[in-house]
Design an enzyme around this catalytic site. Sequence first.
Site, mmCIF file in Angstrom:
data_model
loop_
_atom_site.group_PDB
_atom_site.id
_atom_site.type_symbol
_atom_site.label_atom_id
_atom_site.label_comp_id
_atom_site.label_asym_id
_atom_site.label_seq_id
_atom_site.Cartn_x
_atom_site.Cartn_y
_atom_site.Cartn_z
ATOM 1 N N SER A 20 13.318 -18.238 -23.152
ATOM 2 C CA SER A 20 12.732 -18.145 -25.085
ATOM 3 C C SER A 20 14.544 -17.336 -25.445
ATOM 4 O O SER A 20 14.169 -18.726 -26.848
ATOM 5 C CB SER A 20 11.525 -17.883 -25.448
ATOM 6 O OG SER A 20 11.473 -16.063 -25.173
ATOM 7 N N LYS A 50 12.041 -11.140 -29.266
ATOM 8 C CA LYS A 50 13.090 -12.164 -30.140
ATOM 9 C C LYS A 50 13.486 -12.012 -31.317
ATOM 10 O O LYS A 50 14.385 -10.490 -31.189
ATOM 11 C CB LYS A 50 11.583 -12.584 -30.637
ATOM 12 C CG LYS A 50 10.725 -13.355 -30.396
ATOM 13 C CD LYS A 50 10.606 -14.699 -29.638
ATOM 14 C CE LYS A 50 9.632 -15.149 -28.385
ATOM 15 N NZ LYS A 50 10.065 -16.015 -27.618
#
Length: 204
Positions: A52, A100
């Site tokens: 990701s 993230k």
Amino acid sequence: MTRVQDQEPEKQPQQKAENPWTEALKTVALSAVLAFGIRSFVAEARYIPSGSMLPTLQINDRLIIDKISYNFRNPDRGDIIVFNPTDTLKQQNFKDAFIKRLIGLPGDKVEVKEGRVYVNNQPLKENYIEEKPNYNFGPVTVSPNQYLVLGDNRNNSYDSHYWGFVPRDRIIGRAVVRFWPLSRVGEIDPIPQYPASLKKEAVN
């Protein structure tokens, strides 16, 4: 003339030699306590289990997470942060920490459209992403004391555009150094240079 003491100095009792195994056990215990203290309050190692955050972070990269600097300053736009699951993610049975990139600070308006991310109506220059986002999102205004995060692999990341904001108290720390693989050891890519108008203090 100073009188000389004519008595013998008091003899100190001899200390009994400690068992080597006991000494080794104490050393191991002390090392464990120190390691736990460092991991709990200063830094810890993490690995990347998914794609990701491509291309910035590869699967199985090993990172050092700085857990102390956010005690003295707020998270900043562009930081790569590690955080515990939000309430929404917990309801979906997620238990492991996420990693993230922080995009939206408290009070920011964030929108994704036409392949670009806009913060407070300004497009971000993002040379660190895998590919342009192929979805639309927002506009949303980031709630007080919360943050909006996106994966660098925008089209293959389960992030804020699916499940919402990250509360400040869920943030564990900031990724600072990659220590594995040896071919890519070093500091994580520097924080992107966003427009000066976006460099503001977070309103918590």
